[in-house]
Each structure stands twice: as C-alpha cells, then as structure tokens.
Write an enzyme that holds these catalytic residues in place. Structure first.
Site, PDB file in Angstrom:
ATOM      1  N   LYS A  64     -27.835  11.557 -52.860  1.00  0.00           N
ATOM      2  CA  LYS A  64     -27.286  10.900 -51.672  1.00  0.00           C
ATOM      3  C   LYS A  64     -25.759  11.045 -51.616  1.00  0.00           C
ATOM      4  CE  LYS A  64     -29.278   6.967 -52.732  1.00  0.00           C
ATOM      5  NZ  LYS A  64     -30.116   7.423 -53.861  1.00  0.00           N
ATOM      6  N   THR A  65     -25.097  10.808 -52.731  1.00  0.00           N
ATOM      7  CA  THR A  65     -23.639  10.973 -52.776  1.00  0.00           C
ATOM      8  C   THR A  65     -23.249  12.428 -52.550  1.00  0.00           C
ATOM      9  OG1 THR A  65     -23.429   9.104 -54.300  1.00  0.00           O
ATOM     10  CG2 THR A  65     -21.582  10.643 -54.190  1.00  0.00           C
ATOM     11  N   ASP A 109     -21.674   3.531 -50.482  1.00  0.00           N
ATOM     12  CA  ASP A 109     -22.821   3.557 -51.384  1.00  0.00           C
ATOM     13  C   ASP A 109     -23.386   2.144 -51.523  1.00  0.00           C
ATOM     14  OD1 ASP A 109     -24.695   4.641 -53.040  1.00  0.00           O
ATOM     15  OD2 ASP A 109     -23.377   4.801 -54.785  1.00  0.00           O
ATOM     16  N   THR A 158     -30.568   2.437 -52.187  1.00  0.00           N
ATOM     17  CA  THR A 158     -31.789   2.583 -52.982  1.00  0.00           C
ATOM     18  C   THR A 158     -32.810   1.524 -52.606  1.00  0.00           C
ATOM     19  OG1 THR A 158     -30.799   1.197 -54.716  1.00  0.00           O
ATOM     20  CG2 THR A 158     -30.556   3.575 -54.947  1.00  0.00           C
ATOM     21  N   ARG A 217     -30.306  14.250 -61.328  1.00  0.00           N
ATOM     22  CA  ARG A 217     -29.302  13.686 -62.234  1.00  0.00           C
ATOM     23  C   ARG A 217     -29.807  13.683 -63.666  1.00  0.00           C
ATOM     24  NH1 ARG A 217     -27.582   7.975 -60.460  1.00  0.00           N
ATOM     25  NH2 ARG A 217     -26.512   9.178 -58.843  1.00  0.00           N
TER      26      ARG A 217
END
Length: 354
Positions: A64-65, A109, A158, A217
């Site tokens: 997302k980032t 975020d 999230t 990640r």
C-alpha cells in the site's frame, strides 16, 4: 536504542526501500488494481487535473505504501507522508493541507485511526479543497476559511471496516490488495535478488516464496536473512539447500509458521487437547498478550486451515495436529473442524487476478 541497533535498523529500512518498485509497470501482481490505477492516473493526466482520492485496503506488507509513492511518481508530483495516529488535532491536519502544492499527493497510513475532529476537517478538504480553522473558544470563536490547493489523498488501511461511511464515500477509487501467489512472490524475489546483488537459483527462490505467507514484505525479509546465511556459511548463492537450512535457523517452517505460531498450535493441541479454548487463556499459555495472538498469529493460521474460531473458543483443526506430527483424536463426523492439509498452493496462481 544503541548506535549499533540504530545502524542495523536503518540498514534494514534502506534495503526495503531499495527493492520497492518505483513505477506502476514494475509493480508485481495485484494485476486488476494495477490496471485500474493505470487508467485512473492516465485519465487524470490527460485532463490535466488531480486524480480522484484513492483508498487502499488490505493486510500489512502487500504494497500500500509502495503504491502511494508510485502514484506520486507517475503524476510527477510531490508526496507528503503521515499516519492516522500522528494526527491528533484538526490543527495538525490543517497545517499539512495548507502546505501542499498543486497536484501533490498526501498519503495517510492507517487512516482509520485518524482523530474524529481531524476526520471532519478532512471532509471539506477532500470535496471542496477548503478547510475551516476555528480560532478562539466559546461564543467568541471564529471559523476562518482557508483554501487548499487541489491535491490527491491516498489513504491506506488494514481495517477498512473501521472507516466511517462518510469517509469511505469520499474516495473516488477504492482498491483491496490480496495476498500474492507463490508464482508472483517468485518473480518478486528474483527482482529483489538482482537489485541486492544476491545470486539465487530457481528452487531457492521458490522455497523462500512458499514460506512467505503470500506477503512481499516477509519475502524480502526472508531473502535478506537467507543471504546472510549464504554469505557466512555457504558460497554466497541462495540455493534450495541453503534456503532450507537458513530458514530452519530462523525458525520458519515449511508453511511459513514462526516460533509464536507453532507455540499457539502446540498449546492448543498439547495443553487443551485441540480446544475449544478462549483467547485470553490461550494467550496466557504462550506468554503473549491476547491482541498479539489475535492480530499477529490468528489471521494466517485461520487462512492456512490450521485454526478455527468457534462461539466456544479457538479450535485446532486436523491439519494442525498433522502439521505438528500428531495424530488427530477420533471424533464424530462434523464434531471438530478438519481444516485442510497444510496446502503447498495456499497462495497459488488460482488466487491471482487475471
């Protein structure tokens, strides 16, 4: 934090930033979201206007980032980064908004955790590019309208269910990021290995991908740890054998379960005979906080078919017993969730968008 710890943490962040894609064409997987974003951005650039506000939802670690930074790069604009918990007062948000240039991207975020006063201020900024700053208190308070340059808000969450209806409705584009397939993670690992200068074989990449929980990640983190093992105890090449030995050292098993995941399953099976058992009791048994068990361990264990949530508590499925090398107790048909055998294709190509 000591100087050495700070140096290591900074090195990890630099490595993570290095392997992140910079353009939409470099972004692996999430094919439907990528195509939709491509249309959105090209349409806006063709009209010479900022694109609609964008909401990205999904579990942690899926990009997302990275997508927020890609949006700014594709538009050729600047980006301001903040987070929901950091915006405690509406004045904090007003200061950020009024400092934006035309066409800038504001990335928030964990936007579901933004304070209520700041959220209400954000409504007018998103719709009318205007904020009302209240000066003073009581009967003498005055609202001063301030214009905001046209911008694009990219929100990431999230927990999309915690977003209020008015907030969600103000986003013109909403996308949900799904977990990656093993095939997509394999491509991602080869790309990351090239950037980091790590020699890696096909089966070595596949082994790491299969233990990465469908999360980029985690895949990149495991790649760096396997690289360390290969350089210290091997010839520097990440092979199948090297990956298996390295991940054994780091307590990551064939399904991607770590020490805490296995502790939860072991407590369920050995201490509570497979359950059902309450969350708090289970957390005490493994020496962790209930929130940690619920938010860190359970999502993957449930998705892998190793644990089931029932009205009476948590229950280990037959697949969990077998994964731990135990024989599940005999039970009447339907009396206990069977789950599924720990699937090698948990994140197979069938989950991939066309």
């Amino acid at each position: 934090m000591s100087e050495i710890s700070a140096f290591v943490a900074e090195g990890e962040q630099d490595a993570e930033a290095t392997v992140r894609p910079k353009r939409l064409a470099e972004f692996i997987a999430q094919h439907r979201v990528r195509d939709q974003l491509d249309l959105l951005l090209k349409g806006a650039m063709g009209r010479g206007t900022p694109p609609d506000h964008i909401l990205l939802s999904g579990p942690p670690g899926l990009g997302k980032t990275t997508l927020a930074n890609i949006v700014a790069a594709e538009l050729g604009s600047g980006i301001r980064v903040t987070s929901g918990p950091a915006i405690e007062r509406s004045g904090d948000l007003a200061a950020i908004l009024t400092s934006l240039a035309v066409g800038d991207v504001l990335f928030i975020d964990e936007i579901h955790r933004i304070a209520k006063p700041a959220e209400e201020l954000l409504y007018s900024a998103m719709e009318d590019f205007r904020v009302d700053v209240v000066v003073g208190k009581g009967p003498g308070a005055t609202a001063i309208p301030l214009d905001v340059e046209p911008f694009t808000l990219v929100g990431a969450t999230t927990r999309s269910g915690l977003l209020t209806g008015p907030m969600r409705d103000r986003f013109g584009f909403v996308a949900h990021l799904d977990f990656y397939s093993v095939e997509d993670l394999d491509l991602l690992l080869h790309r990351s290995a090239r950037i980091l200068g790590v020699p890696i074989t096909e089966d070595g990449a596949t082994e790491i991908a299969g233990r990465s929980r469908g999360t980029p990640r985690i895949a990149n983190r495991l790649l760096r740890r396997v690289r360390d093992y290969a350089e210290v105890r091997g010839d520097g090449t990440v092979t199948l054998e090297t990956a298996r030995e390295a991940l054994r050292v780091y307590d990551v098993d064939a399904l991607g379960l770590d020490r805490l995941d296995r502790a939860v399953l072991t407590a369920l099976v050995d201490s509570f005979k497979g359950g059902p058992v309450g969350l708090s009791t289970l957390a005490v048994a493994v020496g962790e906080q209930p929130d940690t068990v619920e938010e860190v361990c359970e999502p993957f264990l449930v998705r892998a078919g190793l644990l089931a949530r029932t009205p009476r508590g948590r229950v280990a499925t037959d697949a969990a017993w077998l994964h731990l090398g135990r024989n599940p107790p005999a039970a009447p048909a339907g009396a206990r969730p069977t789950g599924q055998n720990p699937p090698a294709d948990l994140f197979s190509a069938d989950r991939r968008f066309p």
